[in-house]
Design a protein around this motif. Structure first.
Motif, short mmCIF file in Angstrom:
data_model
loop_
_atom_site.label_atom_id
_atom_site.label_comp_id
_atom_site.label_asym_id
_atom_site.label_seq_id
_atom_site.Cartn_x
_atom_site.Cartn_y
_atom_site.Cartn_z
N LEU A 108 32.14 39.53 41.55
CA LEU A 108 30.87 40.33 41.86
C LEU A 108 29.83 39.37 42.59
N ARG A 109 30.11 37.95 42.30
CA ARG A 109 29.28 37.30 43.56
C ARG A 109 29.63 37.23 44.94
N GLU A 110 30.85 37.58 44.87
CA GLU A 110 31.33 37.83 46.40
C GLU A 110 30.55 39.25 47.21
N ALA A 111 30.29 40.09 46.21
CA ALA A 111 29.89 41.47 46.62
C ALA A 111 28.29 41.50 46.63
N LEU A 112 27.66 40.17 45.95
CA LEU A 112 26.25 40.35 45.94
C LEU A 112 25.43 40.17 47.11
N ASP A 124 45.50 39.93 58.68
CA ASP A 124 45.69 40.21 57.46
C ASP A 124 44.80 41.19 56.97
N LEU A 125 44.75 41.67 55.61
CA LEU A 125 44.00 42.46 54.92
C LEU A 125 42.54 42.31 54.94
N PRO A 169 37.01 44.47 49.09
CA PRO A 169 37.32 43.32 49.78
C PRO A 169 37.41 42.02 49.01
N PRO A 170 36.70 41.74 47.84
CA PRO A 170 36.98 40.54 47.00
C PRO A 170 38.15 40.75 46.12
N MET A 171 38.44 42.02 45.34
CA MET A 171 39.50 42.23 44.65
C MET A 171 40.85 42.17 45.59
N CYS A 172 40.65 42.41 46.90
CA CYS A 172 41.88 42.12 47.66
C CYS A 172 42.34 40.60 48.04
N LEU A 226 41.25 46.07 39.78
CA LEU A 226 39.69 45.41 39.27
C LEU A 226 38.66 46.05 40.07
N GLY A 227 39.00 46.75 41.34
CA GLY A 227 38.02 47.22 42.09
C GLY A 227 37.32 48.37 41.24
N HIS A 228 37.89 49.23 40.68
CA HIS A 228 37.70 50.37 39.91
C HIS A 228 37.13 49.89 38.40
N ALA A 229 37.66 48.97 37.87
CA ALA A 229 37.37 48.27 36.58
C ALA A 229 35.78 47.80 36.65
N LEU A 230 35.41 47.18 37.98
CA LEU A 230 34.15 46.89 37.97
C LEU A 230 33.30 47.78 38.68
N GLY A 231 33.63 48.47 39.44
CA GLY A 231 32.98 49.65 40.39
C GLY A 231 32.21 50.70 39.31
#
Length: 391
Positions: free
Chosen positions: A387-391, A330-331, A303-306, A278-283
């Motif tokens: 996306l909201r977590e990375a906003l 943790d990660l 980080p949000p994806m993980c 999902l990181g690349h799918a969205l990025g």
């Protein structure tokens, strides 16, 4: 947990440890100090008589293209140079290069630079022999005729395009990214000389390093992974954990640069058979919609994806954390510590992304098979959450 809460948890996809996989690497990799000096012998032994060096505008302002051209010149190998590849190469520039290759009877291509230059070189080599515009080659296995042979020489440690079957292009008229996916476009040779990455500015070291880390973590998490890819992905993560901080802080440190260059290559060797997540799918779409540099876009989404995936696969992502930073709990902690050390504090909002854009970004993301490779199914609401977590 209530019934309503349970129905809002998207499912973990089933892994098949016996899923058939074919691992093929047609690229010969040459790695180490001063291996650029082997370029003339590689060209001669392969029968390449008139290569076109394809590089980008930024690298053209440095001495690197001149150094590569000088190695060929000193060996008496005829060559020419194209220096107009832009960041996120367009289908238009690829078609121009393809026409140039054919008009001037070049018999080979040298892709010199980061992912943009190498992807443009790979795609143009296919355009030159297939006789169609690059847009007609996008999608899986559309390259019918073998491209001109490509020698890939990376000058950044992140994209790993020197060993991939993909070339990512931008269709500017449609405002979206397209990808050629074919084993035929893989370079014949990859020359990995860490000296060519020494001195890369810190911001580019950060962005490309996070791209490599995303490749490795997403490949390891992929539901399509396999024992071969898992080993390589974990080794790439380990190398990045050991070297990215130093490469960022000390740009002249050759050992750190070598570690990152190896990690970048190994991460993509893993991802070639697994796809990403999902990181690349969205990025990737945000490179087209908001012109966010690719490494930063996927780095912000990592980080949000993980966190999202680790909710259902804590043991798997715990192994990633151990590889990246054995001292982390943790990660999420491992990534937080790394991001702090390399001053990675970028947010999507700094690039103009707003919640009103989530729908368009999600529409584009859902076209990617990286969504299907992600170990946890994701709904549109889940995309918005990330996306909201990375906003």
């Amino acid at each position: 947990m209530t019934t309503t809460e349970a129905t809002n948890i998207t499912a973990l996809r089933v892994r098949d440890p016996l899923r058939p996989v074919t691992y093929r690497l047609p690229t010969t990799i040459v790695f180490g100090r001063d291996v650029l000096a082997q370029l003339p012998d590689i060209a001669r032994d392969s029968g390449y008589q008139f290569p076109l060096i394809v590089t980008d505008r930024g690298l053209a302002a440095t001495d690197v293209p001149g150094r590569v051209a000088g190695v060929l010149q000193d060996a008496g190998i005829r060559h020419a140079t194209f220096t107009e590849v832009e960041s996120d190469p367009s289908t238009e520039v690829v078609d121009r290069i393809g026409a140039l290759l054919k008009a001037n009877s070049h018999d080979s291509v040298i892709g010199l630079g980061g992912g943009s230059a190498m992807d443009a070189a790979k795609a143009a080599a296919a355009v030159a022999t297939n006789g169609v515009p690059s847009v007609d080659l996008t999608g899986p296995d559309k390259v019918r005729i073998a491209p001109l042979p490509v020698i890939a020489i990376p000058t950044t440690a992140g994209p790993g395009s020197e060993v991939t079957k993909f070339a990512v292009l931008t269709d500017r008229s449609a405002g979206k990214k397209l990808s050629i996916a074919s084993m035929r476009i893989m370079p014949e040779w990859a020359i990995l000389d860490p000296a060519l990455t020494v001195g890369l500015p810190a911001q580019f070291t950060l962005a490309t390093g996070l791209d490599a880390l995303s490749h490795a973590i997403e490949s390891y998490g992929s539901v399509w992974n396999n024992p071969i890819s898992e080993g390589m992905a974990l080794q790439a993560i380990t190398l990045i954990g050991a070297n990215l901080r130093m490469a960022h802080a000390e740009p002249e440190d050759l050992n750190a640069r070598a570690g990152m260059l190896a990690a970048s290559c190994i991460a993509e060797l893993a991802a070639n058979t697994t796809r990403l997540g999902l990181g690349h799918a969205l990025g990737v779409p945000m490179g087209a919609t908001h012109h966010i540099p690719h490494g930063l876009a996927v780095g912000m989404m990592l980080p949000p994806m993980c966190r999202f995936n680790a909710e259902l696969e804590p043991a798997r992502y715990g192994r990633v954390a151990e590889a990246l930073d054995p001292s982390a709990a943790d990660l999420d902690g491992a990534l937080s510590a790394l991001y702090s050390r390399i001053s990675m504090d970028a947010k999507l909002s700094q690039f103009g992304v707003a919640e009103d854009d989530f729908g368009r970004i999600t529409d584009l993301a859902m076209l990617s098979d990286n969504v299907l490779a992600n170990p946890r199914e994701a709904s549109r609401d889940d995309f918005a959450r990330l996306l909201r977590e990375a906003l």
